[in-house]
Write an enzyme that holds these catalytic residues in place. Structure first.
Site, PDB file in Angstrom:
ATOM      1  N   GLU A 177       0.722  -1.205   0.194  1.00  0.00           N
ATOM      2  CA  GLU A 177      -0.072  -0.084   0.112  1.00  0.00           C
ATOM      3  C   GLU A 177       0.870   1.267   0.194  1.00  0.00           C
ATOM      4  OE1 GLU A 177      -1.649  -3.231   0.377  1.00  0.00           O
ATOM      5  OE2 GLU A 177      -0.954  -2.720   2.461  1.00  0.00           O
TER       6      GLU A 177
ATOM      7  N   ASN B 109       8.215  -9.857  -4.573  1.00  0.00           N
ATOM      8  CA  ASN B 109       7.051  -9.888  -3.720  1.00  0.00           C
ATOM      9  C   ASN B 109       5.733 -10.222  -4.593  1.00  0.00           C
ATOM     10  OD1 ASN B 109       5.876  -9.277  -0.786  1.00  0.00           O
ATOM     11  ND2 ASN B 109       4.874  -7.705  -2.307  1.00  0.00           N
ATOM     12  N   GLU B 110       5.260 -11.425  -3.929  1.00  0.00           N
ATOM     13  CA  GLU B 110       3.834 -11.741  -4.575  1.00  0.00           C
ATOM     14  C   GLU B 110       3.833 -11.741  -6.208  1.00  0.00           C
ATOM     15  OE1 GLU B 110       0.615 -10.778  -1.027  1.00  0.00           O
ATOM     16  OE2 GLU B 110       1.018  -9.288  -2.304  1.00  0.00           O
TER      17      GLU B 110
ATOM     18  N   GLU C 117       2.496 -13.318   5.319  1.00  0.00           N
ATOM     19  CA  GLU C 117       1.686 -12.474   5.739  1.00  0.00           C
ATOM     20  C   GLU C 117       0.423 -12.980   6.353  1.00  0.00           C
ATOM     21  OE1 GLU C 117       1.127  -9.453   2.565  1.00  0.00           O
ATOM     22  OE2 GLU C 117       3.299  -9.192   2.128  1.00  0.00           O
TER      23      GLU C 117
ATOM     24  N   TYR D 256      -3.805   0.045  10.166  1.00  0.00           N
ATOM     25  CA  TYR D 256      -4.064  -1.406   9.771  1.00  0.00           C
ATOM     26  C   TYR D 256      -5.103  -2.236  10.596  1.00  0.00           C
ATOM     27  CZ  TYR D 256      -2.953  -5.097   6.424  1.00  0.00           C
ATOM     28  OH  TYR D 256      -2.826  -5.981   5.505  1.00  0.00           O
TER      29      TYR D 256
END
Length: 605
Positions: free
Chosen positions: A97, A156-157, A233, A305
């Site tokens: 984000e 990442n991902e 995560e 968050y």
């Protein structure tokens, strides 16, 4: 030595259950790092995980910053001093984000870069140069060299984005050749297309999820039977977008999923353990449909968050529920959590001076560019802020609609100095019935950028406006004046006699005299404190804009849209005595000119 086997993880020959929590150094002020890290230990964690945002450290090509909030070396030293292992996820792409997913804005200004996150030669040349600077710093902190870094992530991902595993291998090889000799890993969603697109042979695969832990680990085991289960995560909360509802997750529900992970014998990284703040212009954005890039959703300034440790470092109900779940796996009794910094008493700070943005252009604006069509922020060399686009509409002509195509992200429109309306990306992009007199009309668009998309096909979106039409006709002959906003912007302002009045302006954002409304306005006040302490700043009368405290940009506010209506003010930004607060209110033409800022003891997210 840290090793991985199908049975699990071990450090120096002893089994190690990774109980990790995400804490991003770039979302917390350095003076607060020790407290936040001790809070992780008090919750029952033995490891801290962080991303590394490339764009923070290389704001312009070849210009590196590893100071202050970007002092990664100091952060890693601090993690070790506080008794935590570390996991590092070092880019080039991080999502998080964060603005553009961590990719520098200037990649989009390089005409040689035709594609991101793949084996595009020009893109990889920039990545390799970045790795030359970054990776030796990380290598010095590895457990193999006496440090505390256990593992390093590859990209990442990636399974959420592409299938160029050769690109992943290039990154893995680049980490190895530059000195990384601890285990490498990837992290992806648990579905088969994520794992087949985002993993590498002989590299630990981990999974990301927020619920249904058993299903996720079974999916991982089917494709990677020799990899021990690790949720890299565990989404125990979520982030917020402007204009949407504030997202929370029931603490007991989150703790139940954490218990499922631990009961499965798996290791875990809480995302987030402590979220922090998207200071300045670093908040990213998403799209409602990541496969098409439709409907733009900018992220708010707070990165609380709904994490177990809240934005200012205090415990929450989720903290205590997680501590109870983690305590049986700790090496010994858990330390008591430390209280966060004290809070300032509620007070009202009058904004007694004002300065029109139009009066600051000669100081704040970069060189004026001229082009047939409006140049993008990237073409102007402007990361974020405002660009004043100006042209003329020939006349006479009847009233016709005025439309902005490719707007990113929001524009105040002025016709001959009169405010005509606001246009927004994926909102109102057309103003009806704009008449033009015989002598023609001056047209100004003051365009503001929000966060660049950090996930999905819209990654790397450009800022500005592509074309402006009056009816079906392109408007040509533009000038563009960029105004970069960030830390230190108020230091360039001159608060002279013009700042003593809160009277209406006598000129528009451009240069032609006119009895126009005020336009965007800077406002200034003084906060007196005896000792620095935390606060939550509220602007009850404000619309949309930015706040600086002693020259540090806290971030964007958008009170008229929400959900966030206070900004976190960390104590290290304050000093005993007088402190300067500067507000840039962009929506003054809509009647939102705040007269004061309030400090409060509770956030409004």
């Amino acid at each position: 030595m840290f090793t991985i086997s199908p049975e699990g993880f071990s450090l120096d020959g002893r089994p190690l259950r990774l109980l990790s929590g995400a804490l991003h150094y770039f979302r917390v002020l350095p003076e607060q790092w020790p407290h936040r890290l001790r809070m992780l230990r008090a919750m029952g964690l033995n490891t801290v995980e962080t991303y590394v945002p490339w764009n923070l450290h290389e704001p312009r090509p070849g210009a590196y910053d590893f100071s202050g909030i970007a002092d990664l070396d100091r952060f890693l030293h601090t993690t070790r001093e506080e008794g935590l292992h570390a996991i590092v996820r070092p880019s080039p792409y991080i999502c998080a984000e964060w603005e553009n997913g961590g990719l520098p804005w200037w990649l989009s200004a390089d005409p040689e870069v035709r594609a991101l996150r793949c084996r595009d030669a020009a893109y990889l040349a920039h990545v390799d140069r970045w790795y030359d600077r970054l990776v030796p710093l990380l290598a010095a902190h590895q457990t193999t060299r006496g440090g505390n870094v256990l593992m390093v992530q590859v990209e990442n991902e990636y399974g959420s984005y592409g299938t160029d595993t050769g690109y992943l291998q290039h990154l893995a090889d680049g980490l190895r050749t530059r000195g990384i000799d601890v285990p490498l890993f990837t992290s992806d969603g648990p579905d088969d297309f994520f794992l087949t697109g985002g993993t590498l042979p002989a590299t630990l695969a981990t999974v990301n999820f927020g619920s249904r832990a058993g299903d996720a680990f079974r999916s991982l085991a089917r494709l990677r039977p020799d990899d021990p289960p690790l949720c890299m995560e565990f989404w125990c909360g979520w982030f917020d977008h402007w204009g949407a509802e504030h997202v929370v997750r029931d603490p007991e529900d989150a703790a139940a999923t954490l218990t499922d992970i631990l009961d499965a014998g798996a290791s875990v990284n809480l995302y987030m353990a402590h979220g922090g703040t998207n200071f300045a212009t670093w908040a990213g954005a998403n799209t409602e449909n990541p496969t098409t890039g439709e409907r733009y959703l900018p992220t708010v300034t707070s990165y609380d968050y709904d994490a177990p440790i809240d934005e200012r470092g205090a415990t929450t109900k989720k903290f205590w529920a997680f501590r109870e779940a983690l305590a049986p796996y700790a090496d010994g009794p858990l330390p008591d959590p430390e209280p966060p910094a004290p809070l300032l008493p509620p007070t009202r700070v009058e904004l007694t001076a004002s300065l029109r943005l139009s009066d600051t252009l000669d100081t704040l604006a970069g060189p004026t560019a001229r082009a047939a069509l409006p140049p993008s922020f990237e073409e102007l060399g402007t990361p974020h802020g405002l660009v004043l686009y100006s042209t003329r509409i020939p006349g006479p002509r009847q009233p016709y609609p005025l439309s902005a195509q490719g707007l990113a992200d929001r524009a105040h429109v002025y016709v001959d100095g009169t405010h005509a309306g606001v246009l927004e990306r994926d909102g109102t992009t057309e103003l009806p019935d704009i008449p033009v007199p015989a002598e023609g009309a001056r047209l100004d668009l003051l365009v503001e950028s929000m966060g660049r998309v950090n996930y999905g096909v819209a990654l790397g979106d450009r800022k500005g406006v592509r074309r402006v039409l009056h009816t079906q006709q392109h408007l040509h002959g533009w000038t563009a004046r960029p105004i970069e906003l960030g830390h230190g912007t108020p230091d360039r302002l001159t608060w002279d006699s013009r700042a003593d009045s809160r009277a209406p302006a006598t000129e528009p954002p451009g240069t032609a005299p006119s009895p126009a409304p005020t336009g965007p306005v800077f406002l200034r006040g003084t906060l007196d404190v005896s000792e620095p302490a935390d606060a939550h700043l509220a602007l009850p009368e404000a619309g949309k804009g930015y706040v600086w405290v002693n020259g540090f940009c806290l971030g964007r506010y958008w009170r008229s849209r929400g959900p966030q209506r206070t900004l976190y003010l960390p104590w290290p930004l304050l000093r005993p005595g007088r402190n300067e607060i500067v507000v840039l209110e962009l929506d003054a033409d809509l009647g939102t000119v705040p007269s004061a800022v309030e400090t409060r003891t509770e956030p409004d997210l």
